[in-house]
Scaffold this motif. Sequence first.
Motif, short mmCIF file in Angstrom:
data_model
loop_
_atom_site.label_atom_id
_atom_site.label_comp_id
_atom_site.label_asym_id
_atom_site.label_seq_id
_atom_site.Cartn_x
_atom_site.Cartn_y
_atom_site.Cartn_z
N SER A 1 61.23 8.30 6.14
CA SER A 1 59.91 8.00 5.59
C SER A 1 59.07 7.21 6.58
O SER A 1 57.89 7.51 6.79
N GLU A 2 59.67 6.20 7.19
CA GLU A 2 58.95 5.39 8.17
C GLU A 2 58.57 6.23 9.39
O GLU A 2 57.46 6.11 9.91
N ARG A 3 59.49 7.08 9.84
CA ARG A 3 59.20 7.94 11.00
C ARG A 3 58.06 8.90 10.69
O ARG A 3 57.17 9.10 11.52
N LEU A 4 58.10 9.50 9.52
CA LEU A 4 57.03 10.42 9.14
C LEU A 4 55.69 9.70 9.05
O LEU A 4 54.67 10.20 9.51
N ARG A 5 55.69 8.52 8.46
CA ARG A 5 54.45 7.75 8.34
C ARG A 5 53.90 7.40 9.72
O ARG A 5 52.71 7.56 9.99
N GLU A 6 54.77 6.92 10.61
CA GLU A 6 54.35 6.57 11.97
C GLU A 6 53.80 7.79 12.71
O GLU A 6 52.85 7.69 13.48
N LEU A 7 54.41 8.94 12.48
CA LEU A 7 54.00 10.16 13.15
C LEU A 7 52.68 10.71 12.60
O LEU A 7 51.80 11.12 13.36
N LEU A 8 52.54 10.68 11.29
CA LEU A 8 51.41 11.36 10.65
C LEU A 8 50.18 10.48 10.43
O LEU A 8 49.06 10.99 10.41
N GLU A 9 50.37 9.19 10.25
CA GLU A 9 49.24 8.31 9.92
C GLU A 9 48.12 8.35 10.97
O GLU A 9 46.95 8.44 10.61
N PRO A 10 48.44 8.32 12.29
CA PRO A 10 47.34 8.38 13.27
C PRO A 10 46.53 9.69 13.17
O PRO A 10 45.31 9.69 13.34
N LEU A 11 47.21 10.80 12.88
CA LEU A 11 46.50 12.08 12.74
C LEU A 11 45.58 12.07 11.52
O LEU A 11 44.45 12.54 11.57
N VAL A 12 46.09 11.53 10.41
CA VAL A 12 45.28 11.45 9.19
C VAL A 12 44.08 10.54 9.43
O VAL A 12 42.95 10.88 9.08
N SER A 13 44.32 9.39 10.06
CA SER A 13 43.24 8.45 10.36
C SER A 13 42.19 9.07 11.28
O SER A 13 41.00 8.82 11.11
N SER A 14 42.62 9.87 12.23
CA SER A 14 41.67 10.51 13.16
C SER A 14 40.75 11.49 12.44
O SER A 14 39.69 11.83 12.94
N GLN A 15 41.15 11.92 11.26
CA GLN A 15 40.32 12.82 10.44
C GLN A 15 39.42 12.04 9.48
O GLN A 15 38.76 12.61 8.62
N GLY A 16 39.46 10.69 9.59
CA GLY A 16 38.63 9.85 8.72
C GLY A 16 39.21 9.64 7.33
O GLY A 16 38.49 9.31 6.40
N LEU A 17 40.51 9.84 7.19
CA LEU A 17 41.18 9.71 5.89
C LEU A 17 42.27 8.65 5.96
O LEU A 17 42.71 8.25 7.03
N ASP A 18 42.69 8.20 4.78
CA ASP A 18 43.81 7.26 4.66
C ASP A 18 45.04 8.03 4.19
O ASP A 18 44.95 8.88 3.29
N LEU A 19 46.19 7.72 4.78
CA LEU A 19 47.45 8.30 4.33
C LEU A 19 47.94 7.46 3.16
O LEU A 19 48.28 6.30 3.32
N GLU A 20 47.93 8.04 1.97
CA GLU A 20 48.30 7.31 0.76
C GLU A 20 49.79 7.40 0.46
O GLU A 20 50.41 6.40 0.14
N GLU A 21 50.34 8.60 0.50
CA GLU A 21 51.75 8.78 0.14
C GLU A 21 52.39 9.88 0.97
O GLU A 21 51.71 10.82 1.38
N ILE A 22 53.69 9.75 1.17
CA ILE A 22 54.50 10.80 1.77
C ILE A 22 55.73 10.94 0.88
O ILE A 22 56.35 9.95 0.52
N GLU A 23 56.05 12.18 0.53
CA GLU A 23 57.21 12.42 -0.33
C GLU A 23 57.90 13.70 0.11
O GLU A 23 57.24 14.72 0.35
N VAL A 24 59.21 13.66 0.22
CA VAL A 24 59.99 14.85 0.56
C VAL A 24 60.88 15.17 -0.63
O VAL A 24 61.64 14.32 -1.08
N ASP A 25 60.75 16.39 -1.14
CA ASP A 25 61.58 16.85 -2.26
C ASP A 25 62.34 18.09 -1.85
O ASP A 25 61.86 18.89 -1.04
N SER A 26 63.51 18.28 -2.44
CA SER A 26 64.26 19.52 -2.24
C SER A 26 63.96 20.45 -3.39
O SER A 26 64.04 20.05 -4.56
N VAL A 27 63.59 21.68 -3.06
CA VAL A 27 63.32 22.70 -4.06
C VAL A 27 64.18 23.90 -3.69
O VAL A 27 63.84 24.66 -2.78
N GLY A 28 65.31 24.01 -4.37
CA GLY A 28 66.27 25.05 -3.99
C GLY A 28 66.79 24.76 -2.60
O GLY A 28 67.23 23.66 -2.30
#
Length: 181
Positions: A6-33
């Motif tokens: 979760s921390e790795r994903l947030r560190e990786l994705l937050e700068p990209l989201v911020s560069s688009q003028g948005l805030d990263l609110e949540e990250i969730e990984v679920d298994s579906v099948g």
Amino acid sequence: MSTTQSERLRELLEPLVSSQGLDLEEIEVDSVGRKRVLRVVVDSDAGADLDQIADVSRALSAKLDETDAMGEGEYTLEVGTPGAERELKEHRHYVRATDRLVKFQLGDGGELVARILSADDDGVDVEVPGVKGRRPTTRRLALADIAKARVQVEFNRKNKAEETQETEENTQETEENAEEA
């Protein structure tokens, strides 16, 4: 999902989201099948439109494809905004919910449904609807006293022009009744 992932994903994705003028609110990984689903929730003070969601989705997908953050298996990326009945957790959430009806669960066990008038670093000013013809009252809630808060969906809410007109009519009626008495 492990805290490390979760921390790795947030560190990786937050700068990209911020560069688009948005805030990263949540990250969730679920298994579906056999597949996994990575859900990313983004928002901003002005909200996020479909074009922004599509842009950030493409940027996140490209970044995830060039890294091993999601591992080797297949996964689906879903990017969206918070739902209509979003939970308010951070100061910016309260600011974004200004003029919205919110159900508060207070730290002392009490409950309150009120409209947020304004929010600052220490708390929120709310308008509690009047009951049985009484006028609404205002109240200050310290953020520390709020255990949980969730935006409520309103289907029959009057727009500001209708509320202003109704208030003016009620005031005029009150004044006329006072003159007659």
